[in-house]
Design a protein around this motif. Structure first.
Motif, PDB file in Angstrom:
ATOM      1  N   GLU A   1       0.826  -1.209   0.000  1.00  8.81           N
ATOM      2  CA  GLU A   1       0.000   0.000   0.000  1.00  8.81           C
ATOM      3  C   GLU A   1       0.861   1.260   0.000  1.00  8.81           C
ATOM      4  O   GLU A   1       0.612   2.200  -0.759  1.00  8.81           O
ATOM      5  CB  GLU A   1      -0.898   0.044   1.251  1.00  8.81           C
TER       6      GLU A   1
ATOM      7  N   ARG B   1      -0.318   5.016  -0.696  1.00  7.11           N
ATOM      8  CA  ARG B   1      -1.320   5.066   0.371  1.00  7.11           C
ATOM      9  C   ARG B   1      -0.697   5.613   1.640  1.00  7.11           C
ATOM     10  O   ARG B   1       0.367   5.176   2.073  1.00  7.11           O
ATOM     11  CB  ARG B   1      -1.873   3.660   0.631  1.00  7.11           C
TER      12      ARG B   1
ATOM     13  N   ARG C   1      -9.025   6.160  -1.708  1.00  6.14           N
ATOM     14  CA  ARG C   1      -7.656   5.686  -1.493  1.00  6.14           C
ATOM     15  C   ARG C   1      -7.101   5.054  -2.764  1.00  6.14           C
ATOM     16  O   ARG C   1      -7.834   4.446  -3.533  1.00  6.14           O
ATOM     17  CB  ARG C   1      -7.538   4.737  -0.321  1.00  6.14           C
TER      18      ARG C   1
ATOM     19  N   ASP D   1      -6.061  -0.259  -1.097  1.00  2.00           N
ATOM     20  CA  ASP D   1      -6.445  -0.788   0.208  1.00  2.00           C
ATOM     21  C   ASP D   1      -6.316  -2.303   0.135  1.00  2.00           C
ATOM     22  O   ASP D   1      -6.922  -2.936  -0.733  1.00  2.00           O
ATOM     23  CB  ASP D   1      -7.891  -0.397   0.517  1.00  2.00           C
TER      24      ASP D   1
END
Length: 163
Positions: free
Chosen positions: A78, A83, A93, A96
């Protein structure tokens, strides 16, 4: 080796590409093999925040990594995708990754909850999971097929391959 199921989702920066890239990174993890993967699904956002639709999938891994090591690897994937976990829940986002199941283990500590605590109520997880493992038993919840039969799947559809 343990069968582990990972939920993947993205709704930013070419979400379909983000999910496909993450699947390749899962395959490249040490002592891990990507044993199965679902198709990509377009799903409506969850949680009441106005944002683009998500692209979701589920992967089945055969892994020799311990559950916490696998979770750290998911967080690193991520992070490499951009992220940043800034505390906002259910917002948009870039990527995930959720560890949904790790064998038949039940883990509940500050860094990990397995089975994922809301797996049984999320159609965006249940639909792709049922595609690759309809008879899988979710500890304390029942077979995926039965969980899916009780879920509202109205916001889940196969994604356009160019998503």
């Amino acid at each position: 080796m343990v069968a582990a199921y990972v939920g993947l989702g993205s709704n930013l920066d070419a979400p379909g590409e983000q999910v496909e890239r993450a699947l390749r990174e899962l395959q490249a993890l040490p002592r891990t093999r990507l044993a199965a993967r679902s198709r990509l699904y377009r799903t409506a956002p969850w949680g009441g925040i106005v944002q683009p639709d998500f692209i979701n999938a589920v992967a089945r891994l055969e892994t020799g990594l311990a559950a916490h090591d696998l979770m750290r690897a998911l967080l690193a994937i991520e992070h490499r995708a951009g992220r940043r976990r800034d505390g906002e829940r259910n917002g948009p986002r870039v990527l995930d990754l959720d560890l949904l199941l790790y064998g038949d283990e039940r883990i509940a500590d500050s860094g990990l909850h397995v089975p994922h605590p809301r797996l049984h109520e999320r159609a965006f997880v249940l639909v792709p999971l049922a595609e690759i493992a309809p008879d899988l038993d979710v500890p304390a919840r029942g077979p995926v097929r039965e969980l899916l039969a009780r879920a509202d799947v109205g916001g889940v559809a196969l994604a356009d391959p160019s998503a």
